[in-house]
Design a protein around this motif. Structure first.
Motif, PDB file in Angstrom:
ATOM      1  N   UNK A 244       0.812  -1.218   0.000  1.00  0.00           N
ATOM      2  CA  UNK A 244       0.000   0.000   0.000  1.00  0.00           C
ATOM      3  C   UNK A 244       0.845   1.268   0.000  1.00  0.00           C
ATOM      4  N   UNK A 245       1.938   1.294   0.745  1.00  0.00           N
ATOM      5  CA  UNK A 245       2.771   2.501   0.777  1.00  0.00           C
ATOM      6  C   UNK A 245       3.352   2.757  -0.612  1.00  0.00           C
TER       7      UNK A 245
ATOM      8  N   UNK B 280       3.212   5.768  -5.813  1.00  0.00           N
ATOM      9  CA  UNK B 280       2.952   5.754  -7.252  1.00  0.00           C
ATOM     10  C   UNK B 280       1.742   6.627  -7.587  1.00  0.00           C
ATOM     11  N   UNK B 281       0.686   6.521  -6.778  1.00  0.00           N
ATOM     12  CA  UNK B 281      -0.511   7.334  -6.972  1.00  0.00           C
ATOM     13  C   UNK B 281      -0.170   8.825  -6.878  1.00  0.00           C
TER      14      UNK B 281
ATOM     15  N   UNK C  98      -0.709  11.658  -9.747  1.00  0.00           N
ATOM     16  CA  UNK C  98      -1.494  12.886  -9.574  1.00  0.00           C
ATOM     17  C   UNK C  98      -0.667  14.102  -9.987  1.00  0.00           C
ATOM     18  N   UNK C  99       0.567  14.198  -9.486  1.00  0.00           N
ATOM     19  CA  UNK C  99       1.412  15.349  -9.814  1.00  0.00           C
ATOM     20  C   UNK C  99       1.699  15.435 -11.309  1.00  0.00           C
ATOM     21  N   UNK C 100       1.906  14.302 -11.958  1.00  0.00           N
ATOM     22  CA  UNK C 100       2.295  14.319 -13.372  1.00  0.00           C
ATOM     23  C   UNK C 100       1.118  14.527 -14.320  1.00  0.00           C
TER      24      UNK C 100
ATOM     25  N   UNK D 107      -5.640   6.681 -16.792  1.00  0.00           N
ATOM     26  CA  UNK D 107      -4.931   5.900 -15.774  1.00  0.00           C
ATOM     27  C   UNK D 107      -5.610   5.879 -14.406  1.00  0.00           C
ATOM     28  N   UNK D 108      -6.541   6.788 -14.161  1.00  0.00           N
ATOM     29  CA  UNK D 108      -7.188   6.856 -12.850  1.00  0.00           C
ATOM     30  C   UNK D 108      -7.821   5.529 -12.417  1.00  0.00           C
TER      31      UNK D 108
END
Length: 139
Positions: free
Chosen positions: A5-6, A11-12, A16-18, A29-30
């Protein structure tokens, strides 16, 4: 799955930033991260409770608008993760670049609570150290 999970959250966060300014890639990709029943819970003074792909995209559009309108840059630091079963708390500091009225920029802390189900984010709840100051910074 719980042992990853970490890494999933890291990765999540990169995703989001990219893709904050790239709606087609964001939407494509969401579904790797959420389902259409997933809940994004922000303070009511920001976005409130948003659900599914459409909700997350509403959030992305608002965040992208704030970024473009203000021209701010940001850097996150001091990430800490605390996992208990299918729940992970992610604590971090975020520092925003200077803008009008904030010549030294602004810094705050955020806690994100991720609750997972079937390997995806079921609920993401955001807690801001000072929601009012956050809203004022982006006003």
């Amino acid at each position: 799955m719980s042992s990853t999970y970490v890494e999933f959250i890291k990765e999540y966060s990169e995703f989001i930033e990219s893709t904050i300014l790239d709606e087609p890639t964001f939407l494509a990709k969401l579904p790797d991260y959420i389902t259409d029943e997933s809940v994004l819970a922000e303070p009511d003074s920001l976005f409130g409770r948003l659900v599914g792909i459409d909700g997350w995209n509403t959030w992305r559009r608002g965040a992208a608008d704030m970024a473009v309108r203000t021209g701010i840059q940001f850097a996150a630091s001091n990430s800490q993760y605390f996992q208990n079963g299918d729940t992970v708390l992610h604590y971090y500091d975020i520092e925003f670049s200077p803008r009008e009225g904030y010549p030294d920029g602004w810094r705050t802390s955020i806690i994100e609570r991720y609750d997972f189900a079937d390997g995806k984010i079921a609920t993401l709840t955001e807690y801001y150290a000072d929601t009012t100051a956050f809203v004022n910074f982006f006003a």
